[in-house]
Design a protein around this motif. Sequence first.
Motif, short mmCIF file in Angstrom:
data_model
loop_
_atom_site.label_atom_id
_atom_site.label_comp_id
_atom_site.label_asym_id
_atom_site.label_seq_id
_atom_site.Cartn_x
_atom_site.Cartn_y
_atom_site.Cartn_z
N UNK A 1 0.82 -1.20 0.00
CA UNK A 1 0.00 0.00 0.00
C UNK A 1 0.86 1.26 0.00
N UNK A 2 1.98 1.23 0.70
CA UNK A 2 2.88 2.38 0.68
C UNK A 2 3.46 2.58 -0.71
N UNK A 3 3.85 1.47 -1.34
CA UNK A 3 4.39 1.54 -2.70
C UNK A 3 3.36 2.09 -3.66
N UNK A 4 2.13 1.66 -3.51
CA UNK A 4 1.05 2.14 -4.36
C UNK A 4 0.84 3.64 -4.20
N UNK A 5 0.86 4.12 -2.97
CA UNK A 5 0.71 5.55 -2.70
C UNK A 5 1.87 6.35 -3.27
N UNK A 6 3.09 5.82 -3.15
CA UNK A 6 4.25 6.51 -3.70
C UNK A 6 4.18 6.60 -5.21
N UNK A 7 3.78 5.50 -5.86
CA UNK A 7 3.66 5.51 -7.32
C UNK A 7 2.61 6.52 -7.77
N UNK A 8 1.52 6.59 -7.03
CA UNK A 8 0.45 7.54 -7.37
C UNK A 8 0.97 8.98 -7.24
N UNK A 9 1.73 9.25 -6.18
CA UNK A 9 2.28 10.59 -5.97
C UNK A 9 3.29 10.95 -7.06
N UNK A 10 4.13 10.00 -7.45
CA UNK A 10 5.11 10.26 -8.52
C UNK A 10 4.38 10.53 -9.83
N UNK A 11 3.35 9.74 -10.12
CA UNK A 11 2.58 9.95 -11.36
C UNK A 11 1.92 11.32 -11.35
N UNK A 12 1.36 11.72 -10.23
CA UNK A 12 0.75 13.04 -10.13
C UNK A 12 1.78 14.15 -10.35
N UNK A 13 2.97 13.97 -9.79
CA UNK A 13 4.05 14.94 -9.97
C UNK A 13 4.44 15.05 -11.43
N UNK A 14 4.55 13.91 -12.09
CA UNK A 14 4.88 13.90 -13.53
C UNK A 14 3.81 14.64 -14.31
N UNK A 15 2.54 14.41 -13.98
CA UNK A 15 1.43 15.07 -14.68
C UNK A 15 1.50 16.59 -14.50
N UNK A 16 1.79 17.04 -13.29
CA UNK A 16 1.89 18.48 -13.03
C UNK A 16 3.06 19.08 -13.80
N UNK A 17 4.19 18.38 -13.80
CA UNK A 17 5.35 18.87 -14.54
C UNK A 17 5.05 18.93 -16.04
N UNK A 18 4.32 17.94 -16.52
CA UNK A 18 3.95 17.92 -17.94
C UNK A 18 3.04 19.10 -18.28
N UNK A 19 2.06 19.37 -17.42
CA UNK A 19 1.12 20.47 -17.66
C UNK A 19 1.82 21.83 -17.62
N UNK A 20 2.83 21.97 -16.78
CA UNK A 20 3.47 23.27 -16.61
C UNK A 20 4.72 23.46 -17.46
N UNK B 1 5.24 24.01 -20.64
CA UNK B 1 5.20 25.11 -21.62
C UNK B 1 5.28 26.47 -20.93
N UNK B 2 4.74 26.56 -19.73
CA UNK B 2 4.75 27.82 -19.00
C UNK B 2 6.15 28.16 -18.48
N UNK B 3 6.92 27.16 -18.09
CA UNK B 3 8.22 27.43 -17.48
C UNK B 3 9.41 27.19 -18.40
N UNK B 4 9.30 26.25 -19.29
CA UNK B 4 10.38 25.92 -20.23
C UNK B 4 11.74 25.78 -19.53
N UNK B 5 11.73 25.00 -18.46
CA UNK B 5 12.94 24.79 -17.67
C UNK B 5 13.56 23.44 -18.04
N UNK B 6 14.85 23.47 -18.35
CA UNK B 6 15.57 22.23 -18.66
C UNK B 6 15.65 21.33 -17.43
N UNK B 7 15.78 21.94 -16.27
CA UNK B 7 15.88 21.15 -15.04
C UNK B 7 14.56 20.45 -14.72
N UNK B 8 13.45 21.16 -14.91
CA UNK B 8 12.14 20.54 -14.68
C UNK B 8 11.88 19.44 -15.71
#
Length: 97
Positions: free
Chosen positions: A54-73, A75-82
């Motif tokens: 269950x912890x692994x499942x929650x971590x995977x969900x959080x990482x996926x959400x982070x990836x989605x937010x980075x993907x959405x943003x 174009x707005x930031x155009x950061x090589x590091x992000x």
Amino acid sequence: MKCANKNDMINVIDKSAEELHMKIDMHCRLMTAMLEQRLGDGNLKEFFLPLCYHKESRLKKAVKETIDVLEESRKAFKSKRLEALRKKLTHVLIESE
């Protein structure tokens, strides 16, 4: 040699007892599933590692959400590091599957 204080010893004993209870619960669930013949490849991981699963499942969900937010943003930031971070997280998530 330094003696542990009473509270430290009580905390260690409590933690040990909690771990034993978790292992006994896992054993009971596994035996019940085997007796009821519900144990298959799909849920084997859940019976052997219930808390970790269950912890692994929650971590995977959080990482996926982070990836989605980075993907959405991106174009707005155009950061090589992000972009590099997003790609790294995507790679780690794929490897964990």
